[in-house]
Write a protein that holds these residues in place. Structure first.
Motif, mmCIF file in Angstrom:
data_model
loop_
_atom_site.group_PDB
_atom_site.id
_atom_site.type_symbol
_atom_site.label_atom_id
_atom_site.label_comp_id
_atom_site.label_asym_id
_atom_site.label_seq_id
_atom_site.Cartn_x
_atom_site.Cartn_y
_atom_site.Cartn_z
ATOM 1 N N LEU A 1 24.378 52.537 -10.195
ATOM 2 C CA LEU A 1 24.235 51.083 -10.354
ATOM 3 C C LEU A 1 23.418 50.788 -11.612
ATOM 4 N N TYR A 2 22.415 51.618 -11.849
ATOM 5 C CA TYR A 2 21.654 51.575 -13.100
ATOM 6 C C TYR A 2 21.844 52.925 -13.789
ATOM 7 N N LYS A 3 22.436 52.872 -14.964
ATOM 8 C CA LYS A 3 22.759 54.108 -15.682
ATOM 9 C C LYS A 3 21.688 54.499 -16.700
ATOM 10 N N ASP A 4 20.794 53.573 -17.015
ATOM 11 C CA ASP A 4 19.789 53.797 -18.053
ATOM 12 C C ASP A 4 18.480 54.241 -17.401
ATOM 13 N N ASN A 5 18.262 55.547 -17.288
ATOM 14 C CA ASN A 5 17.040 56.049 -16.682
ATOM 15 C C ASN A 5 15.800 55.723 -17.508
ATOM 16 N N THR A 6 15.985 55.554 -18.804
ATOM 17 C CA THR A 6 14.846 55.155 -19.639
ATOM 18 C C THR A 6 14.327 53.786 -19.206
ATOM 19 N N LEU A 7 15.262 52.881 -18.917
ATOM 20 C CA LEU A 7 14.871 51.564 -18.419
ATOM 21 C C LEU A 7 14.128 51.698 -17.094
ATOM 22 N N LEU A 8 14.671 52.493 -16.162
ATOM 23 C CA LEU A 8 14.027 52.646 -14.858
ATOM 24 C C LEU A 8 12.637 53.255 -14.991
ATOM 25 N N ASN A 9 12.478 54.208 -15.885
ATOM 26 C CA ASN A 9 11.156 54.807 -16.084
ATOM 27 C C ASN A 9 10.168 53.796 -16.674
ATOM 28 N N THR A 10 10.664 52.929 -17.544
ATOM 29 C CA THR A 10 9.817 51.862 -18.087
ATOM 30 C C THR A 10 9.395 50.902 -16.980
ATOM 31 N N VAL A 11 10.345 50.562 -16.124
ATOM 32 C CA VAL A 11 10.034 49.682 -14.990
ATOM 33 C C VAL A 11 9.040 50.359 -14.046
ATOM 34 N N ASN A 12 9.217 51.653 -13.828
ATOM 35 C CA ASN A 12 8.280 52.390 -12.963
ATOM 36 C C ASN A 12 6.852 52.339 -13.515
ATOM 37 N N LYS A 13 6.725 52.390 -14.841
ATOM 38 C CA LYS A 13 5.388 52.285 -15.443
ATOM 39 C C LYS A 13 4.785 50.902 -15.183
ATOM 40 N N ALA A 14 5.640 49.881 -15.227
ATOM 41 C CA ALA A 14 5.153 48.531 -14.916
ATOM 42 C C ALA A 14 4.707 48.453 -13.460
ATOM 43 N N TYR A 15 5.493 49.052 -12.565
ATOM 44 C CA TYR A 15 5.106 49.072 -11.151
ATOM 45 C C TYR A 15 3.767 49.793 -10.963
ATOM 46 N N SER A 16 3.583 50.917 -11.658
ATOM 47 C CA SER A 16 2.337 51.684 -11.524
ATOM 48 C C SER A 16 1.132 50.855 -11.959
ATOM 49 N N LYS A 17 1.304 50.095 -13.022
ATOM 50 C CA LYS A 17 0.202 49.250 -13.489
ATOM 51 C C LYS A 17 -0.133 48.188 -12.451
ATOM 52 N N ILE A 18 0.911 47.607 -11.857
ATOM 53 C CA ILE A 18 0.688 46.576 -10.829
ATOM 54 C C ILE A 18 -0.046 47.172 -9.631
ATOM 55 N N ILE A 19 0.398 48.346 -9.196
ATOM 56 C CA ILE A 19 -0.229 49.001 -8.044
ATOM 57 C C ILE A 19 -1.681 49.331 -8.338
ATOM 58 N N ASP A 20 -1.939 49.872 -9.525
ATOM 59 C CA ASP A 20 -3.313 50.223 -9.895
ATOM 60 C C ASP A 20 -4.205 48.983 -9.929
ATOM 61 N N GLU A 21 -3.693 47.897 -10.479
ATOM 62 C CA GLU A 21 -4.477 46.663 -10.546
ATOM 63 C C GLU A 21 -4.771 46.123 -9.156
ATOM 64 N N GLU A 22 -3.782 46.201 -8.272
ATOM 65 C CA GLU A 22 -3.981 45.649 -6.930
ATOM 66 C C GLU A 22 -4.911 46.514 -6.090
ATOM 67 N N LYS A 23 -4.921 47.807 -6.347
ATOM 68 C CA LYS A 23 -5.819 48.679 -5.596
ATOM 69 C C LYS A 23 -7.285 48.412 -5.948
ATOM 70 N N LYS A 24 -7.531 47.869 -7.113
ATOM 71 C CA LYS A 24 -8.905 47.567 -7.517
ATOM 72 C C LYS A 24 -9.453 46.346 -6.784
ATOM 73 N N ARG A 25 -8.560 45.570 -6.215
ATOM 74 C CA ARG A 25 -8.991 44.375 -5.494
ATOM 75 C C ARG A 25 -9.273 44.729 -4.042
ATOM 76 N N SER A 26 -10.228 44.057 -3.494
ATOM 77 C CA SER A 26 -10.529 44.276 -2.078
ATOM 78 C C SER A 26 -9.565 43.468 -1.235
ATOM 79 N N GLY A 27 -9.518 43.786 0.042
ATOM 80 C CA GLY A 27 -8.670 43.033 0.950
ATOM 81 C C GLY A 27 -7.667 43.909 1.645
#
Length: 400
Positions: A93-119
């Motif tokens: 469905l997605y043939k461009d793994n470079t795109l998916l890896n770029t998106v995964n890096k964005a997800y990692s940043k979001i997860i890291d930022e949210e883990k710094k927050r309490s709650g």
């Protein structure tokens, strides 16, 4: 009325059955077994293969197919979701793994930022913190990396797949789930809408609406990592979406045991898509791998028809009526009149909402509704100021 209707016609030879499923008569496990195990001849000529009753499609470049060829694919997908296995895979469905890896890096940043927050961090059908979860990954991805967001969600196959089941004007939402090595499997379940109700709420929805619920959404997932069987890709029970009492059944231990004994899974590669009827019995599998972080962007696509005709703003209505409602409750308790008014003036359904701020509980899968807050306020004797503060906070916390 002696078996006579108001227009004088007798209905004595055609008894009217109950509109609700019975809580005193459990769904038939034997009928469920028969539905999901009977040999069925699957004929989907456009599928590349069928594995464990799951049709697998090799998705070509979008421009390679004519409108008629795309429509023919949609016909097969519609049949699969409605009266076939209830699930299909779209390879590449997605043939461009470079795109998916770029998106995964964005997800990692979001997860890291949210883990710094309490709650507290909630999850559906799994303990808090068992996985890495991004609620509303759709909006967060856009704000984190707009360029990869545009490239990702401009995939023309997404609306073709979605409209095969939902027609035009549907609305896409997404949540990322990253399942860690050693993570336990989910319990088998059905999905949104009625699948997110507890049993006491579920039984109040008439039979026809329980069936109609599955027509209002399409569940999907895009694999953002390779998902060999050892990593626990989604467990599926083909044909289970056709069991009318399924929303009443999935919480019953015997049905859960049957699912565990009979589910199937298909391995996915990065970029593959998995789409299924929300009424299909399914569950995330156990990640038995040593080092695979099983990552998926979960797509929940909603019909345009799941919306009211007019917008109702609850806050000013509660502000104008709270003292009258309190007086009525003081005299009558939670009477039929009190409950009728609460049901008309406030929202009884807590979605859509912001699940980061309004954390779902594992047992109920849903935060408190406006109606629930008003009933709690009456029971606890809230002042007008208190109830309005609660309503405003609920509305503010529900915003993206």
């Amino acid at each position: 009325m002696n078996g006579t209707t108001t227009n004088g016609r007798t209905n004595g030879h055609s008894p009217i059955g109950p509109r609700l499923f019975s809580v005193n008569k459990p769904p038939s496990l034997d009928e469920f077994k028969k539905l999901t195990t009977d040999s069925q001849s699957l004929d989907y000529p456009l599928a590349a293969s069928i594995e464990s009753n799951v049709p697998i499609y090799d998705v070509p470049e979008f421009s390679e197919l004519s409108p008629d060829q795309r429509s023919a694919l949609q016909d097969e997908w519609y049949h699969i979701l409605l009266s076939g296995p209830g699930v299909f895979v779209t390879k590449n469905l997605y043939k461009d793994n470079t795109l998916l890896n770029t998106v995964n890096k964005a997800y990692s940043k979001i997860i890291d930022e949210e883990k710094k927050r309490s709650g507290k961090r909630g999850d559906h059908f799994a303990g808090s913190g068992a996985n890495d979860r991004i609620w509303n990954s759709f909006s967060k991805h856009c704000l984190q990396d707009a360029e990869s967001f545009v490239n990702y969600y401009s995939n023309p196959w997404l609306p073709i797949i979605s409209s095969a089941w939902l027609g035009p004007h549907h609305r896409l939402t997404a949540q990322v789930n990253i399942v860690k090595p050693g993570a336990k499997p989910q319990i088998s379940h059905r999905d949104y809408h009625i699948g997110f109700q507890d049993n006491a709420s579920c039984v109040q929805f008439p039979k026809a609406l329980q069936v109609a619920s599955q027509l209002l959404t399409l569940q999907g997932a895009v694999a953002h990592s390779d998902m060999p069987l050892e990593s626990g890709p989604t467990r599926l029970l083909p044909f289970s979406q056709m069991f009318e009492e399924g929303y009443m059944a999935y919480r019953i231990p015997e049905f859960q045991d049957y699912f565990v004994e009979n589910y199937v899974s298909v391995p996915l590669s990065q970029g593959d898509g998995l789409f299924f009827n929300p009424a299909l019995f399914h569950a995330a599998g156990q990640n038995g791998s040593k080092d695979i972080m099983r990552s998926a962007n979960l797509l929940q696509i909603s019909s345009a028809f799941g919306k009211p005709m007019e917008t109702i703003e609850t806050y000013p209505l509660v502000e104008a009526t709270w003292e009258f409602l309190k007086d009525m409750h003081k005299e009558e308790g939670l009477s039929d009149r009190v409950l009728a008014f609460v049901g008309n003036v406030a929202e009884g359904y807590p979605f859509p909402t912001n699940l980061d701020k309004r954390v779902p509980e594992t047992a109920g899968m849903a935060p408190e509704s406006e109606q629930g807050a008003l009933i709690r306020g009456l029971s606890e004797g809230w002042s007008k100021k208190r109830v309005l503060e609660e309503m405003r906070k609920m509305q503010d916390d529900s915003r993206a």
